[in-house]
Design a protein around this motif. Structure first.
Motif, short mmCIF file in Angstrom:
data_model
loop_
_atom_site.label_atom_id
_atom_site.label_comp_id
_atom_site.label_asym_id
_atom_site.label_seq_id
_atom_site.Cartn_x
_atom_site.Cartn_y
_atom_site.Cartn_z
N TYR A 137 0.83 -1.21 0.00
CA TYR A 137 0.00 0.00 0.00
C TYR A 137 0.86 1.26 0.00
N TYR A 152 -4.23 5.68 0.10
CA TYR A 152 -3.39 4.48 0.13
C TYR A 152 -2.36 4.55 1.25
N LYS A 181 -2.94 6.00 4.15
CA LYS A 181 -3.75 5.67 5.34
C LYS A 181 -3.98 4.16 5.40
N GLN A 182 -4.24 3.57 4.26
CA GLN A 182 -4.45 2.12 4.21
C GLN A 182 -3.16 1.38 4.62
N GLU A 240 -2.99 1.28 8.29
CA GLU A 240 -3.93 0.30 8.85
C GLU A 240 -3.37 -1.12 8.76
N GLU A 241 -2.69 -1.42 7.66
CA GLU A 241 -2.12 -2.77 7.50
C GLU A 241 -1.03 -3.02 8.53
N GLU A 248 -6.50 -7.49 -0.87
CA GLU A 248 -7.54 -7.62 0.16
C GLU A 248 -8.29 -8.94 0.03
N GLU A 284 -12.64 -3.69 4.26
CA GLU A 284 -11.47 -3.52 3.38
C GLU A 284 -11.79 -3.88 1.93
N SER A 305 -14.20 -1.25 0.39
CA SER A 305 -13.49 0.00 0.08
C SER A 305 -12.62 -0.16 -1.17
N ALA A 306 -11.91 -1.27 -1.25
CA ALA A 306 -11.04 -1.50 -2.42
C ALA A 306 -11.87 -1.63 -3.69
#
Length: 161
Positions: free
Chosen positions: A25, A44, A46-47, A50-51, A95, A131, A134-135
């Motif tokens: 990401y 991305y 921010k994602q 999160e990961e 995802e 997830e 959103s993707a």
């Protein structure tokens, strides 16, 4: 023990998967930033955060359960993309793969009657719904914009206000 050796090993592998997703990401965010797609880059990035957080949840669970987290080597992320569409498709594919990995962990915990880890994994099941949705949404927006990815940027700026 609150978690078997077999499930501990699987959780350690998942830490690696989550960290690999973090790197992927971030690589997508870097691509978007390089292409002056700043709203996508922020999403991305921010994602990616999160990961990393997901990896740390597995790490903390293992510590709390009296096990030692072992952070495995992770694959190198893909850094070059032909388009934002290609990058967004890769994100969705990641995802979907993560969802399958979480399902496998749930199956392993269920087979072993490991209810505390199973309860922990419930959060990840709900998270994967969010997830993937959103993707898929990002990919659909980029696909609808066609060659004019700048329309995506305008949409995202408007959406966040």
């Amino acid at each position: 023990m609150l978690i078997s050796e077999k499930l501990t090993e699987a959780f350690n592998r998942q830490i690696g998967h989550e960290l690999a997703n973090y790197l992927q990401y971030q690589a997508i965010a870097n691509y978007c930033e390089k292409e002056s797609l700043f709203a996508l880059a922020r999403l991305y990035s921010k994602q990616a955060d999160e990961e990393r957080e997901h990896a740390m949840k597995f790490n903390k669970f293992l510590l709390d359960a009296g096990r030692s987290p072992i952070i495995p080597a992770v694959r190198e992320p893909r850094n070059e993309f032909a388009s934002a569409l290609e990058a967004a498709q890769l994100a969705l594919d990641a995802e979907l793969a993560t969802t399958r990995q979480i399902y496998d962990l749930v199956e392993l915990a269920t087979e072993g009657r490991e209810f505390i880890p199973l309860n922990f994994l419930q959060w990840f099941l709900s998270e994967q719904l969010e997830e993937v949705a959103s993707a898929e949404s990002r990919l659909a927006i980029i696909r609808r914009a066609g060659p004019s990815v700048l329309m995506v940027e305008a949409y995202l700026v408007h959406e966040t206000k």
